[in-house]
Design a protein around this motif. Sequence first.
Motif: not given
Length: 403
Positions: A65, A85, A87, A109, A156, A187, A207, A209, A227, A229
Amino acid sequence: MKTNYYLAAAAACASMLFSANNAAAQETVVVEETTVTIEQPVECKTHYSSSWRDNWFIQLGAGVQVPFVEKELPDGSDKRRVSAVYNLGFGHWFSPYLGFRISGMYGKMRYDFIQKNKAQMATVNADLMWDMTSSICGVNPSRVFSFIPFVGIGGTYTWDFTNGAPENDVRRHDNGMRSSQWTLPVSAGFQLRFRLCKYVDFFAEARAQFYGDNFNNYTKGDPIEANITAIGGLSINIGERNFQAYNPCDYLGYINQLNGQVNDLRGELAATTAALAAANAQLPCPEVKETAAAPVATPMLAAVRFKINSAKISEEEMVNVYNVAEWMKANPNQTITIQGYADEDTGTAAYNQELSQRRANAVKAALESYGVNAANLNMKAYGSSAQPYSENNWNRIVIFSQP
């Protein structure tokens, strides 16, 4: 058979004895041929349905990300920091075209290349997914590649903010900074899905966001932060992707076939009635001569239809198999060929060849279970190399023929 001939003759004689006065005037029954017309008020379009228990999947993946927040570099450059990141998600396909997914991501982050500002974050998204490939190219459970756009909303949670600037640096902004916070992103993205087998897919997706200006707990610059990803992983199908197909026009061919059989039986009834009237008109009763028994020629249904990607005989189609079995047992010297087919728009040629063979095997096994001699049954599988019907959905079929 000899006894049957004598009984028929005796019945004819008895009938003449009781109705001698009007035997010569016996009327012949005339049966008019009729055809049932089926109105078609609906479009001949295939519809798909799914039980809520079917078509679930679990998603496991990892990737990277990149946050797009305030530029903290003195020279104003746009260099970004990339972090890992992870998932985990699950979802359900309502139809071959639409599904939903609950997906969670966790990572750190890192949003300042020099000062090494960072935080931990976890996100949960609810996504609406659209299988664009099935919508444009048609439904195919064996398709290798699918393109799936999606949109979603989520939440988030960000915590453990760390500011790497020295305490006397003007870029340090931890005075009054919260230690954690919630943000609500929207997103959008897309997924590339590759079928490995009927239970496992490989996916790669991107993605974006979008957040308010306080995504990194610091408000400055643009009002919208983001952000990005990119993750890849495996999607495990619970059961397999399977949808029940229904076309309201599938049974029009059956109805027309049954109309033809009804008219054939009406004609045979009229011919039999006329023959009986002619026999009753003869006095005295004719001498019955014994003749060799001949096979009974009765019409039999010509086909057994199957659902898409299936070699299982439905309860409705088993009636046709039973009728053929009864005809074979009444005509033990007859031989038939069981011809299996598959529609050319679904599956590869090699897969369709194997599927048509399984369909022919299923019908042969069902006939044998009803007492038909296997020596009187031949089989041939055409796959999708031959299509007996111009309507493609009709070619998921087994047809009976005589040499």
